[in-house]
Design a protein around this motif. Structure first.
Motif, PDB file in Angstrom:
ATOM      1  N   GLU A  70       0.815  -1.213   0.000  1.00  0.00           N
ATOM      2  CA  GLU A  70       0.000   0.000   0.000  1.00  0.00           C
ATOM      3  C   GLU A  70       0.846   1.259   0.000  1.00  0.00           C
ATOM      4  N   GLU A  71       2.082   1.197   0.546  1.00  0.00           N
ATOM      5  CA  GLU A  71       2.951   2.363   0.587  1.00  0.00           C
ATOM      6  C   GLU A  71       3.432   2.753  -0.814  1.00  0.00           C
ATOM      7  N   GLU A  72       3.461   1.798  -1.750  1.00  0.00           N
ATOM      8  CA  GLU A  72       3.942   2.065  -3.094  1.00  0.00           C
ATOM      9  C   GLU A  72       2.886   2.720  -3.986  1.00  0.00           C
TER      10      GLU A  72
END
Length: 193
Positions: A70-72
């Motif tokens: 999700e951070e990407e």
């Protein structure tokens, strides 16, 4: 002029082997030193890497079927609609900071003209032939989404912003919307006196 072919490759290989075995002419004490230096490269500088720690962090995954974490994924990517053909309006992002006489003349605070000392971000959006009631504006921490019947703007902001304290003002005579957002910094106590 000679064309490079298979014979030139063979010549280069022969030259390489000649240079790597050239230590035979030296006195016998430097043979081990020469071969040891030939095997070293820039990756041999410094302490050797810790193999166990690198493998454990590289293999950590929450779900084996995930393609990315999700951070990407950039915030606001759900608003990207390739089928929507509305044009993007002209916009300008300006960083602002509050400056008083003690900053300007006396230099008492630690503020400087860099973006690190800015407290707010002003986004000027030109919306010609648009009424204020037609504008739908949504701001997130790192994304600004603006929709009108004629224009669409999905703007990834250069700095994270606070969810409160922002304001928007529409100027009918110039057809311009000004959105002021307060910048959120992780070290605000240190950056701002």
């Amino acid at each position: 002029m000679e064309c490079f072919g298979a014979s030139s490759v063979q010549q280069l290989q022969a030259l390489s082997s000649l240079l790597s075995t050239q230590h035979d002419d030296d006195d016998g004490g430097d043979e081990d030193c020469t071969t040891a230096r030939a095997g070293l490269g820039p990756g041999h500088i410094g302490p050797p890497p810790k193999r166990d720690q690198e493998v454990s962090t590289a293999c950590e995954k929450k779900n084996g079927k995930d393609i990315w974490s999700e951070e990407e994924v950039a915030e606001g990517s759900q608003y990207d609609d390739l089928a929507d053909l509305r044009p993007q309006p002209e916009y300008e992002v300006i960083l602002k900071q509050s400056v008083g006489t003690e900053d300007l003349f006396l230099g008492l605070s630690r503020k400087d003209p860099s973006s690190m000392c800015c407290e707010a971000m002003l986004v000027k959006i030109k919306l010609p032939d648009t009424e204020a009631t037609e504008v739908v504006l949504d701001t997130r921490e790192k994304f600004l989404d603006l929709r009108t019947p004629k224009y669409k703007l999905g703007l990834h902001l250069p700095h994270p912003t606070h969810s409160h304290g922002g304001k928007a003002q529409f100027f009918r005579e110039t057809g311009e919307l000004e959105v002021t957002l307060l910048i959120k910094r992780p070290m605000d106590v240190i950056n701002m006196p």
